[in-house]
Write a protein that holds these residues in place. Structure first.
Motif, PDB file in Angstrom:
ATOM      1  N   GLY A 152      29.080 -78.353  83.451  1.00 50.12           N
ATOM      2  CA  GLY A 152      28.516 -77.205  84.155  1.00 50.12           C
ATOM      3  C   GLY A 152      29.223 -76.916  85.462  1.00 50.12           C
ATOM      4  O   GLY A 152      29.426 -75.758  85.832  1.00 50.12           O
ATOM      5  N   TRP A 153      29.640 -77.987  86.149  1.00 48.77           N
ATOM      6  CA  TRP A 153      30.324 -77.812  87.439  1.00 48.77           C
ATOM      7  C   TRP A 153      31.661 -77.108  87.257  1.00 48.77           C
ATOM      8  O   TRP A 153      31.971 -76.148  87.963  1.00 48.77           O
ATOM      9  CB  TRP A 153      30.514 -79.170  88.101  1.00 48.77           C
ATOM     10  CG  TRP A 153      31.065 -79.094  89.496  1.00 48.77           C
ATOM     11  CD1 TRP A 153      30.841 -78.107  90.413  1.00 48.77           C
ATOM     12  CD2 TRP A 153      31.927 -80.042  90.123  1.00 48.77           C
ATOM     13  NE1 TRP A 153      31.499 -78.388  91.588  1.00 48.77           N
ATOM     14  CE2 TRP A 153      32.173 -79.564  91.443  1.00 48.77           C
ATOM     15  CE3 TRP A 153      32.493 -81.250  89.710  1.00 48.77           C
ATOM     16  CZ2 TRP A 153      32.988 -80.265  92.335  1.00 48.77           C
ATOM     17  CZ3 TRP A 153      33.286 -81.936  90.609  1.00 48.77           C
ATOM     18  CH2 TRP A 153      33.535 -81.451  91.899  1.00 48.77           C
ATOM     19  N   VAL A 154      32.460 -77.569  86.303  1.00 49.12           N
ATOM     20  CA  VAL A 154      33.770 -76.941  86.114  1.00 49.12           C
ATOM     21  C   VAL A 154      33.626 -75.548  85.515  1.00 49.12           C
ATOM     22  O   VAL A 154      34.488 -74.685  85.741  1.00 49.12           O
ATOM     23  CB  VAL A 154      34.694 -77.810  85.243  1.00 49.12           C
ATOM     24  CG1 VAL A 154      34.906 -79.176  85.869  1.00 49.12           C
ATOM     25  CG2 VAL A 154      34.154 -77.965  83.833  1.00 49.12           C
ATOM     26  N   MET A 162      41.123 -75.984  89.919  1.00 46.70           N
ATOM     27  CA  MET A 162      42.499 -75.926  89.417  1.00 46.70           C
ATOM     28  C   MET A 162      43.444 -75.223  90.389  1.00 46.70           C
ATOM     29  O   MET A 162      44.565 -74.874  90.027  1.00 46.70           O
ATOM     30  CB  MET A 162      42.526 -75.181  88.067  1.00 46.70           C
ATOM     31  CG  MET A 162      41.787 -75.882  86.938  1.00 46.70           C
ATOM     32  SD  MET A 162      41.875 -74.945  85.398  1.00 46.70           S
ATOM     33  CE  MET A 162      43.625 -75.073  85.020  1.00 46.70           C
ATOM     34  N   SER A 163      43.008 -75.036  91.629  1.00 43.01           N
ATOM     35  CA  SER A 163      43.795 -74.243  92.571  1.00 43.01           C
ATOM     36  C   SER A 163      45.163 -74.853  92.842  1.00 43.01           C
ATOM     37  O   SER A 163      46.148 -74.120  93.002  1.00 43.01           O
ATOM     38  CB  SER A 163      43.020 -74.081  93.884  1.00 43.01           C
ATOM     39  OG  SER A 163      42.743 -75.351  94.459  1.00 43.01           O
ATOM     40  N   GLU A 179      40.379 -78.854  96.532  1.00 40.21           N
ATOM     41  CA  GLU A 179      38.993 -78.394  96.558  1.00 40.21           C
ATOM     42  C   GLU A 179      38.000 -79.546  96.578  1.00 40.21           C
ATOM     43  O   GLU A 179      36.881 -79.398  97.072  1.00 40.21           O
ATOM     44  CB  GLU A 179      38.729 -77.491  95.348  1.00 40.21           C
ATOM     45  CG  GLU A 179      37.390 -76.794  95.353  1.00 40.21           C
ATOM     46  CD  GLU A 179      37.264 -75.724  96.427  1.00 40.21           C
ATOM     47  OE1 GLU A 179      36.121 -75.309  96.721  1.00 40.21           O
ATOM     48  OE2 GLU A 179      38.305 -75.296  96.954  1.00 40.21           O
ATOM     49  N   ILE A 180      38.375 -80.696  96.056  1.00 40.52           N
ATOM     50  CA  ILE A 180      37.478 -81.847  96.094  1.00 40.52           C
ATOM     51  C   ILE A 180      37.294 -82.324  97.532  1.00 40.52           C
ATOM     52  O   ILE A 180      36.198 -82.723  97.951  1.00 40.52           O
ATOM     53  CB  ILE A 180      38.030 -82.998  95.227  1.00 40.52           C
ATOM     54  CG1 ILE A 180      38.185 -82.531  93.769  1.00 40.52           C
ATOM     55  CG2 ILE A 180      37.104 -84.208  95.282  1.00 40.52           C
ATOM     56  CD1 ILE A 180      36.905 -82.205  93.079  1.00 40.52           C
ATOM     57  N   LEU A 181      38.369 -82.284  98.320  1.00 38.44           N
ATOM     58  CA  LEU A 181      38.295 -82.741  99.706  1.00 38.44           C
ATOM     59  C   LEU A 181      37.603 -81.722 100.605  1.00 38.44           C
ATOM     60  O   LEU A 181      36.892 -82.099 101.538  1.00 38.44           O
ATOM     61  CB  LEU A 181      39.709 -83.016 100.240  1.00 38.44           C
ATOM     62  CG  LEU A 181      40.495 -84.138  99.566  1.00 38.44           C
ATOM     63  CD1 LEU A 181      41.898 -84.218 100.143  1.00 38.44           C
ATOM     64  CD2 LEU A 181      39.780 -85.470  99.727  1.00 38.44           C
ATOM     65  N   HIS A 182      37.823 -80.456 100.340  1.00 40.33           N
ATOM     66  CA  HIS A 182      37.255 -79.394 101.174  1.00 40.33           C
ATOM     67  C   HIS A 182      36.560 -78.385 100.261  1.00 40.33           C
ATOM     68  O   HIS A 182      37.137 -77.372  99.881  1.00 40.33           O
ATOM     69  CB  HIS A 182      38.352 -78.712 101.997  1.00 40.33           C
ATOM     70  CG  HIS A 182      39.206 -79.652 102.783  1.00 40.33           C
ATOM     71  ND1 HIS A 182      38.787 -80.258 103.942  1.00 40.33           N
ATOM     72  CD2 HIS A 182      40.460 -80.125 102.553  1.00 40.33           C
ATOM     73  CE1 HIS A 182      39.740 -81.048 104.408  1.00 40.33           C
ATOM     74  NE2 HIS A 182      40.766 -80.986 103.584  1.00 40.33           N
ATOM     75  N   SER A 184      34.447 -75.439  98.940  1.00 45.56           N
ATOM     76  CA  SER A 184      33.962 -74.140  99.376  1.00 45.56           C
ATOM     77  C   SER A 184      32.515 -73.967  98.931  1.00 45.56           C
ATOM     78  O   SER A 184      31.974 -74.777  98.163  1.00 45.56           O
ATOM     79  CB  SER A 184      34.842 -73.032  98.794  1.00 45.56           C
ATOM     80  OG  SER A 184      34.815 -73.080  97.376  1.00 45.56           O
ATOM     81  N   PHE A 185      31.897 -72.893  99.404  1.00 47.67           N
ATOM     82  CA  PHE A 185      30.498 -72.664  99.032  1.00 47.67           C
ATOM     83  C   PHE A 185      30.302 -72.514  97.521  1.00 47.67           C
ATOM     84  O   PHE A 185      29.383 -73.122  96.965  1.00 47.67           O
ATOM     85  CB  PHE A 185      29.955 -71.426  99.757  1.00 47.67           C
ATOM     86  CG  PHE A 185      28.647 -70.938  99.198  1.00 47.67           C
ATOM     87  CD1 PHE A 185      27.476 -71.651  99.414  1.00 47.67           C
ATOM     88  CD2 PHE A 185      28.588 -69.787  98.428  1.00 47.67           C
ATOM     89  CE1 PHE A 185      26.256 -71.219  98.878  1.00 47.67           C
ATOM     90  CE2 PHE A 185      27.397 -69.341  97.903  1.00 47.67           C
ATOM     91  CZ  PHE A 185      26.223 -70.062  98.126  1.00 47.67           C
ATOM     92  N   PRO A 186      31.122 -71.721  96.793  1.00 43.16           N
ATOM     93  CA  PRO A 186      30.906 -71.625  95.343  1.00 43.16           C
ATOM     94  C   PRO A 186      31.009 -72.967  94.627  1.00 43.16           C
ATOM     95  O   PRO A 186      30.263 -73.225  93.686  1.00 43.16           O
ATOM     96  CB  PRO A 186      32.007 -70.655  94.886  1.00 43.16           C
ATOM     97  CG  PRO A 186      32.333 -69.860  96.083  1.00 43.16           C
ATOM     98  CD  PRO A 186      32.192 -70.800  97.245  1.00 43.16           C
ATOM     99  N   THR A 187      31.924 -73.835  95.077  1.00 44.49           N
ATOM    100  CA  THR A 187      32.069 -75.141  94.434  1.00 44.49           C
ATOM    101  C   THR A 187      30.840 -76.000  94.682  1.00 44.49           C
ATOM    102  O   THR A 187      30.324 -76.656  93.768  1.00 44.49           O
ATOM    103  CB  THR A 187      33.326 -75.849  94.955  1.00 44.49           C
ATOM    104  OG1 THR A 187      34.459 -75.010  94.727  1.00 44.49           O
ATOM    105  CG2 THR A 187      33.538 -77.169  94.245  1.00 44.49           C
ATOM    106  N   LYS A 188      30.348 -76.027  95.915  1.00 48.10           N
ATOM    107  CA  LYS A 188      29.149 -76.802  96.226  1.00 48.10           C
ATOM    108  C   LYS A 188      27.934 -76.234  95.500  1.00 48.10           C
ATOM    109  O   LYS A 188      27.122 -76.988  94.943  1.00 48.10           O
ATOM    110  CB  LYS A 188      28.891 -76.789  97.734  1.00 48.10           C
ATOM    111  CG  LYS A 188      29.794 -77.711  98.534  1.00 48.10           C
ATOM    112  CD  LYS A 188      29.362 -77.745  99.979  1.00 48.10           C
ATOM    113  CE  LYS A 188      30.237 -78.700 100.783  1.00 48.10           C
ATOM    114  NZ  LYS A 188      29.802 -78.761 102.201  1.00 48.10           N
ATOM    115  N   ALA A 189      27.806 -74.914  95.524  1.00 48.30           N
ATOM    116  CA  ALA A 189      26.663 -74.290  94.864  1.00 48.30           C
ATOM    117  C   ALA A 189      26.687 -74.550  93.365  1.00 48.30           C
ATOM    118  O   ALA A 189      25.641 -74.785  92.747  1.00 48.30           O
ATOM    119  CB  ALA A 189      26.655 -72.787  95.145  1.00 48.30           C
TER     120      ALA A 189
END
Length: 297
Positions: A152-154, A162-163, A179-182, A184-189
């Motif tokens: 669901g996360w991916v 995949m950036s 993106e794992i280290l920093h 963003s809001f969409p990734t956390k949400a």
């Protein structure tokens, strides 16, 4: 008769969950995804020098979450590209944004009121993808909670995850933007959302899937539209995280930085030794007498 009586919330949520996303919402999703690609430095120049590389990057922005989810579940990563209608639609959006005469299409979709509508529609697709990813993983791994959450996360934030690979296609390598280290809001949400959908799918959260889709979509729309309208990058989760994370995981210690400073200070002293002490008056007089005697000889 009031609206709440004529159309109960449960029926509204069910109707919303059954709303088809293709082609209208998918088009909005593709437009916003390719817009973010065009905002990247050098993306426009790359589209002129190598249109095929630009197209590949656009397809990753549009379908990266499907590719990554299929890889996790051991399925064909190119399986979604058999959906010709979606690929053609995404290709048309990419062409119009990058190559439309006088940038007319880009100017229209980047106009803020229009962009806010498109961003809201994209979040509808994002939440559907999270719910579909958890449901698909639950079907394959009935008791695999972590598989459900990962899928669901991916599905919700696969493009961001995949950036770094997408940057390589553009000839850029920035590992510090992982993106794992920093996050963003969409990734956390997406991460928090997939936990909720996993709990709902395993019957630990007493709410229907339709209601969860409805409420979480409204939350995502409000947050993303507000952040886009105000050009803000602050996460709505930050106040809660600032309270909980230091308690659960501790705070960053300043000992390392002070030690680092002392170490550099010591090395600085070693590399630049102090000047020798000044000579006394007697030593100066003795040196003068020796020079006179040598001169006389």
């Amino acid at each position: 008769m009031e609206l709440s009586e004529a159309l109960p919330l449960g029926e509204l949520a069910a109707a919303f969950a059954a709303l088809p996303v293709f082609p209208l919402f998918d088009t909005a999703y593709f437009i916003v995804s390719v817009l973010y690609l065009k905002y990247e430095p050098g993306a426009v120049e790359m589209s002129r020098k190598s249109p095929f590389a630009s197209w590949l990057c656009a397809m990753l922005h549009c379908f990266g979450s499907y590719i990554l989810a299929d890889l996790l579940l051991g399925e064909a990563p190119l399986g979604y590209f058999s959906n010709n209608s979606s690929v053609i639609l995404a290709t048309a959006v990419w062409y119009l944004i990058f190559f439309c005469p006088m940038n007319l299409f880009y100017k229209c979709v980047s106009f803020l009121p229009v962009k806010l509508i498109l961003v809201a529609m994209k979040e509808v697709v994002r939440v559907r993808k999270i719910a579909a990813g958890v449901h698909h993983a639950h079907h394959l791994y009935h008791h695999g909670w972590f598989v459900m959450m990962a899928t669901g996360w991916v599905k919700g934030s696969g493009v961001a995850l995949m950036s770094n690979f997408e940057q390589l296609l553009r000839g850029v390598w920035k590992p510090e933007t992982n993106e794992i280290l920093h996050m963003s809001f969409p990734t956390k949400a997406s991460l928090y959302g997939t936990v909720l959908f996993t709990l709902q799918q395993t019957h630990w959260l007493p709410i229907s899937e339709a209601n969860l889709i409805f409420f979480f979509t409204m939350f995502m729309i409000v947050c993303k539209v507000f952040m886009t309208a105000t050009h803000s990058h602050a996460s709505p989760f930050a106040p809660v995280e600032n309270l909980i994370c230091p308690v659960l995981f501790g705070s960053v210690s300043s000992g390392h930085s002070s030690h680092h400073h002392d170490h550099h200070g010591a090395s600085h002293e070693v590399s630049h030794p102090p000047p020798p002490p000044a000579k006394s008056k007697e030593e100066l007089n003795e040196g003068t007498r020796k020079r006179k005697a040598k001169k006389a000889e």
